[in-house]
Motif scaffolding. Structure first.
Motif, short mmCIF file in Angstrom:
data_model
loop_
_atom_site.label_atom_id
_atom_site.label_comp_id
_atom_site.label_asym_id
_atom_site.label_seq_id
_atom_site.Cartn_x
_atom_site.Cartn_y
_atom_site.Cartn_z
N LYS A 85 -25.03 2.61 -24.69
CA LYS A 85 -25.00 1.18 -24.99
C LYS A 85 -24.55 0.92 -26.42
CE LYS A 85 -28.65 -0.24 -21.76
NZ LYS A 85 -29.97 -0.90 -21.65
N ILE A 86 -24.76 1.89 -27.29
CA ILE A 86 -24.35 1.78 -28.68
C ILE A 86 -23.68 3.09 -29.08
CG2 ILE A 86 -26.20 0.17 -29.27
CD1 ILE A 86 -27.71 2.48 -30.55
N ASP A 87 -22.94 3.05 -30.21
CA ASP A 87 -22.33 4.27 -30.71
C ASP A 87 -23.13 4.77 -31.91
OD1 ASP A 87 -21.71 2.53 -32.79
OD2 ASP A 87 -19.60 2.33 -32.21
N ARG A 88 -22.67 5.89 -32.49
CA ARG A 88 -23.40 6.50 -33.59
C ARG A 88 -23.47 5.59 -34.82
NH1 ARG A 88 -26.61 11.17 -33.54
NH2 ARG A 88 -26.03 12.37 -31.70
N GLU A 89 -22.41 4.84 -35.05
CA GLU A 89 -22.41 3.96 -36.21
C GLU A 89 -23.47 2.88 -36.08
OE1 GLU A 89 -19.31 1.09 -38.70
OE2 GLU A 89 -18.59 2.36 -37.07
N THR A 90 -23.55 2.30 -34.86
CA THR A 90 -24.57 1.28 -34.63
C THR A 90 -25.96 1.89 -34.69
OG1 THR A 90 -23.02 0.10 -33.20
CG2 THR A 90 -25.33 -0.52 -33.04
N LEU A 91 -26.08 3.11 -34.18
CA LEU A 91 -27.37 3.80 -34.27
C LEU A 91 -27.81 3.90 -35.72
CD1 LEU A 91 -29.65 5.59 -33.01
CD2 LEU A 91 -28.17 7.55 -33.50
N GLY A 92 -26.89 4.29 -36.60
CA GLY A 92 -27.23 4.40 -38.02
C GLY A 92 -27.70 3.08 -38.59
N THR A 93 -27.06 1.98 -38.16
CA THR A 93 -27.47 0.65 -38.64
C THR A 93 -28.88 0.32 -38.19
OG1 THR A 93 -25.17 -0.12 -38.56
CG2 THR A 93 -26.90 -1.80 -38.59
N ARG A 94 -29.18 0.62 -36.92
CA ARG A 94 -30.50 0.30 -36.40
C ARG A 94 -31.58 1.17 -37.01
NH1 ARG A 94 -30.01 -0.53 -29.96
NH2 ARG A 94 -32.29 -0.46 -30.21
N LEU A 95 -31.27 2.44 -37.25
CA LEU A 95 -32.27 3.31 -37.87
C LEU A 95 -32.50 2.92 -39.32
CD1 LEU A 95 -31.31 6.81 -36.42
CD2 LEU A 95 -33.15 5.30 -35.71
N ALA A 96 -31.43 2.49 -39.99
CA ALA A 96 -31.59 2.06 -41.38
C ALA A 96 -32.49 0.84 -41.47
CB ALA A 96 -30.22 1.76 -41.99
N ALA A 97 -32.45 0.01 -40.41
CA ALA A 97 -33.29 -1.20 -40.41
C ALA A 97 -34.76 -0.87 -40.30
CB ALA A 97 -32.88 -2.12 -39.25
N VAL A 98 -35.07 0.29 -39.73
CA VAL A 98 -36.47 0.69 -39.60
C VAL A 98 -37.09 0.86 -40.97
CG1 VAL A 98 -38.06 2.40 -38.71
CG2 VAL A 98 -36.05 1.76 -37.38
N GLY A 99 -36.47 1.66 -41.81
CA GLY A 99 -36.86 1.75 -43.21
C GLY A 99 -38.25 2.27 -43.46
N ASN A 100 -38.35 3.31 -44.20
CA ASN A 100 -39.64 3.85 -44.68
C ASN A 100 -40.62 4.18 -43.57
OD1 ASN A 100 -38.80 3.52 -47.36
ND2 ASN A 100 -39.44 1.37 -47.30
N ASP A 101 -40.12 4.46 -42.37
CA ASP A 101 -40.97 4.82 -41.23
C ASP A 101 -42.00 3.77 -40.88
OD1 ASP A 101 -39.69 7.12 -40.69
OD2 ASP A 101 -41.09 8.42 -41.72
N LEU A 102 -41.70 2.50 -41.20
CA LEU A 102 -42.62 1.42 -40.84
C LEU A 102 -42.11 0.72 -39.60
CD1 LEU A 102 -43.37 -0.19 -44.30
CD2 LEU A 102 -44.94 1.07 -42.87
N PRO A 103 -43.02 0.25 -38.74
CA PRO A 103 -42.58 -0.47 -37.55
C PRO A 103 -41.85 -1.75 -37.94
CG PRO A 103 -44.96 -0.07 -37.50
CD PRO A 103 -44.46 0.31 -38.85
N VAL A 104 -40.73 -2.01 -37.30
CA VAL A 104 -39.96 -3.21 -37.61
C VAL A 104 -40.08 -4.17 -36.45
CG1 VAL A 104 -37.65 -4.13 -37.96
CG2 VAL A 104 -38.35 -2.07 -39.15
N ARG A 105 -40.44 -5.38 -36.74
CA ARG A 105 -40.53 -6.39 -35.70
C ARG A 105 -39.25 -7.21 -35.72
NH1 ARG A 105 -45.23 -7.66 -33.79
NH2 ARG A 105 -44.90 -9.88 -33.73
N ALA A 106 -38.87 -7.70 -34.56
CA ALA A 106 -37.67 -8.53 -34.49
C ALA A 106 -37.97 -9.86 -35.14
CB ALA A 106 -37.27 -8.75 -33.04
N ASN A 107 -37.43 -10.11 -36.31
CA ASN A 107 -37.61 -11.40 -36.96
C ASN A 107 -36.34 -11.77 -37.68
OD1 ASN A 107 -37.66 -10.07 -39.55
ND2 ASN A 107 -39.76 -9.50 -39.11
#
Length: 815
Positions: free
Chosen positions: A635-657
């Motif tokens: 559904k996504i490529d590696r580049e998009t994966l990197g973007t989504r993982l970067a959004a997680v940040g510091n191993d903290l749960p990220v909520r959709a906001n």
């Protein structure tokens, strides 16, 4: 108008104080009022005009109120009193009980199911003064607290910390004085009543990913609604209140080694929040940060001894042990209390030298494969090898001179990779360690031996006991043993690496069913767990929470090692998910995939390529797993994966906001982001904001059924009735659960005032529902609104109670 005709049937005896006051008010036979400084006057023996009843010498107190009852103002005493004897100057009331009041005041309880007992028996004068008072309600006391306290004095008795409405005497903040649809004359029930005032608390909870399960039972589960002897009006002191539910923690607090933080002033609140948190287990912060509030310095224990500081955990230049990196000190320590020194969960030796046995290092082998130290041939177990010779085995298996793991590795951090230390405590000496890494090996120099080098691909000749040992491939040593050629170590790629490693096997699970990896048409998630490991339990919860993606994958739970069968059977007996469970006693599944640390989560594409290998239990695992599964499903490529993982940040749960980074590389990833984000906004009561996001999504994918469905739900929350009814007609069959279209139509028809049709739909939904159906609560709410429109308050109250019940069951419906 209801004039208490049906209410007279029940008698009500007021408490002693109320009855005494009422009796005094109703006794008008004697004129004994005395003006200030005046003496008694003789009782008249002649007819007195009503306008002359109240003078400075007779009945002066009747008008001694800031606010007077209208008949008193007009001097129409005969409206309520009639003479029974002129010479004796005696009177009686013109009507009895409530009829006296309702002759003028048209009072109606509206057939509400819960009626205050004085109202039920017509004792209006128990609370109201017929002549006057300090307010227009003419109640007998200056405050609600004083008035209600005449009968309900126990509400505030012995309570040091009072709920604010009780403290300020505002009982009517929560209770209705005459009648209500809810028990105890409440304005509403459960948490809704509390949140009608505590609005900031409600808004805060909507932002929390995890909420205290006790909230499901309502605020009164922990708080006394009127007050208590403890701050915040909790029913018991902390930690007693918490331990009344958390039995396992209670046992820990009585263990041989106690954690002072658990039993200190703030007790449980030192580490946890009481209501909700964005971190699992209601942690107030990452566990490692909480621990470092105290453990950044040495701690002297009351019973003697010192707990050493671990300030290096805060040093950003050090390498962190995986549990520390994931913020989980509880991986190794029993944070509430335990039976081992330093609150360790398992056995771990403190001696520098000792004979090796796996039991002594149970703490380490709770996550790591014991073959790392027990097997001399490496066989892909570790990178710390010279050719194929396992150098861990060399270090620890030295008769009585085997070295402890801590001789080379730090337990929390290390200056070098793999937590290799830069010094070791040896007596009072800080024995230095210098480690240099090479692409295929490394060199180590310590205070106890000269430089030793090792190389995995080209074994290095080493000096042992004054004898030269050659480790060429297949060459015999002086002892005559033949060295085996090195075996290629499966290299597990980092989570974001493109280096391929494949999984391909077919076997059977505990139930005898065949399990294949990979499986055609969907990805696989492999969970390598240990049943008695806290991190493994946490991983199970986080993987389960990775919806909806996890439902599209094959999930296989694998237990490895000598106790694999026992652990797998134990998990099978308690599991609540329909995942395949396997026992891998010989490490046949874990070793080829490079799994040497438990727990581990691997994501495998349908072609067998491992796209993710995540060790430990990072708090961000749920979000990361969702991203990796989208990658595995292409559904996504590696580049998009990197973007989504970067959004997680510091191993903290990220909520959709709205502050979350927005994927912008194509409509697919953007819609994948918009849909859960809009759903969450709608569930938080922000339907208008959700609609704005859904509009953006529908511009990109106007034919997206999930977007259209979510739009209809948001419009329904905003009561856009006609638009919702039109859009429902356009949805294809099966786009919504079978019950939802009928319930949505019923809600919208009620909003349009078409109550009979709304009743028919709501009745049909409830009639076909099972006792655990997820839609019972909104269906009961709809039926309650219908009965409320009909002014059938008893049935309305019954439906509203069913909607708020913890496990709602269908209530009687119809007519």
């Amino acid at each position: 108008m209801v004039r208490f005709g049906a209410l007279r049937a029940t008698r009500y005896t007021m408490e002693r104080r109320g009855r005494a006051i009422l009796g005094a008010v109703l006794t008008f036979g004697v004129c004994a009022s005395v003006a200030s400084g005046a003496g008694k006057v003789e009782r008249p023996t002649y007819d007195v005009e009503p306008a002359d009843c109240v003078t400075s010498k007779c009945h002066a107190d009747v008008k001694a109120y800031p606010v007077l009852h209208s008949p008193v103002i007009m001097n129409t005493c005969d409206a309520c009193h009639k003479p029974t004897g002129t010479k004796a100057h005696t009177f009686e009331l013109t009507r009895q009980k409530a009829d006296l009041c309702t002759y003028c005041h048209e009072f109606d309880t509206g057939m509400l199911p819960v009626v205050h007992k004085p109202v039920l028996t017509g004792e209006c004068l128990g609370c109201h003064n017929p002549h006057g008072g300090t307010s227009h309600s003419l109640v007998r006391e200056a405050t609600s607290a004083a008035l209600c306290g005449r009968c309900h004095e126990s509400v505030a008795l012995g309570r040091k910390f009072l709920h604010h409405p009780v403290e300020t005497g505002e009982c009517d903040t929560c209770h209705r004085p005459h009648a209500s649809r809810y028990p105890k004359l409440l304005d509403t029930v459960g948490t809704d009543l509390c949140l009608s005032c505590h609005r900031e608390f409600e808004a805060e909870l909507t932002r929390m990913k995890f909420t205290h399960k006790a909230l499901d039972e309502g605020c009164a589960r922990c708080h006394d609604v009127h007050g208590s002897a403890y701050p915040m009006a909790v029913k018991q002191s902390v930690p007693d209140l918490c331990l009344s539910c958390h039995e396992s923690v209670k046992d820990s607090t009585t263990a041989a080694y106690k954690h002072p933080a658990v039993l200190g002033d703030r007790a449980c609140l030192t580490c946890h929040t009481a209501h909700g948190s964005n971190l699992a287990r209601l942690m107030s912060d990452l566990p490692v940060r909480i621990c470092m509030n105290c453990h950044d310095k040495a701690i002297e224990m009351k019973g003697g001894g010192v707990v050493a500081a671990v300030a290096d955990v805060n040093d950003p230049t050090t390498f962190k042990h995986a549990p520390i990196r994931d913020g989980q000190c509880g991986g190794c320590h029993s944070t509430h209390g335990g039976d081992r020194p330093l609150l360790l969960r398992r056995a771990f030796p403190t001696e520098f030298y000792q004979r090796f046995s796996p039991e002594k290092y149970d703490l380490c082998f709770g996550c790591h494969d014991e073959q790392l130290a027990a097997s001399e041939p490496a066989r892909g177990l570790t990178n710390f090898r010279n050719g194929d010779r396992n150098l861990h085995f060399v270090h620890v298996n030295g008769s009585e001179q085997g070295r402890s793991c801590r001789a080379c590795h730090g337990t929390h951090t290390g200056k070098y990779e793999q937590l290799i230390r830069d010094w070791v405590p040896f007596g009072k000496w800080r024995l230095p360690v210098v480690f240099s890494k090479t692409p295929t090996g490394g060199t180590c120099v310590t205070g106890c031996h000269p430089a030793f080098a090792y190389d995995r691909e080209n074994p290095v000749a080493s000096q042992e006991g004054g004898r030269q040992r050659t480790e060429d491939r297949g060459q015999k040593t002086e002892s005559g043993a033949v060295l085996r050629p090195p075996v290629a170590t499966p290299h597990v790629p980092a989570a974001d690496s493109r280096e391929p490693i494949t999984a391909q096997w077919s076997t059977r699970d505990l139930s005898g069913a065949e399990v294949k990896v990979p499986v055609e048409g969907r990805p696989s998630v492999l969970l390598f767990l240990r049943v008695d490991q806290a991190q493994s339990q946490q991983v199970l919860k986080m993987v389960s929470a990775a919806t909806p993606q996890i439902d599209l994958a094959q999930v296989v739970v694998i237990f490895s090692g000598a106790q694999a069968q026992e652990h797998a059977e134990a998990f099978r007996a308690t599991k609540t998910v329909s995942w395949s469970i396997m026992a891998d006693a010989e490490y046949a599944l874990s070793k080829p995939l490079g799994v040497a640390v438990w727990p581990a989560v691997l994501v495998v594409q349908e072609d067998g390529v491992v796209v993710a290998h995540r060790g430990g239990a990072p708090l961000s695992l749920t979000v990361e797993l969702q991203a990796y599964l989208d990658l595995a499903m292409k559904k996504i490529d590696r580049e998009t994966l990197g973007t989504r993982l970067a959004a997680v940040g510091n191993d903290l749960p990220v909520r959709a906001n709205r502050s979350s980074p927005l994927p912008n590389d194509g409509s697919g990833p953007r819609v994948d982001w918009l849909l859960p984000m809009s759903r969450e906004l709608r569930e938080q009561g922000q339907a208008q904001e959700a609609l704005a996001l859904l509009a953006d999504g529908l511009k990109l994918q106007p034919d997206s059924i999930p977007l259209q469905v979510e739009r209809i739900r948001a419009l329904a929350d905003l009561k856009q009735a006609r638009l919702v009814l039109d859009l429902l007609k356009q949805l294809p069959a099966g786009a919504l659960p079978a019950w939802e279209p009928e319930l949505l139509r019923g809600r919208m028809l009620a909003a349009l005032g078409q109550w009979d049709e709304a009743r028919r739909l709501a009745t049909a939904v409830l009639a076909g529902a099972k006792s655990d159906a997820p839609f019972l609560s909104p269906a009961h709410n709809l039926m309650g609104a219908i009965y409320e429109h009909d002014r059938d308050w008893e049935k309305a109250a019954q439906e509203y109670r069913a909607a708020h019940a913890p496990a709602a069951t269908p209530a009687p419906t119809g007519g």
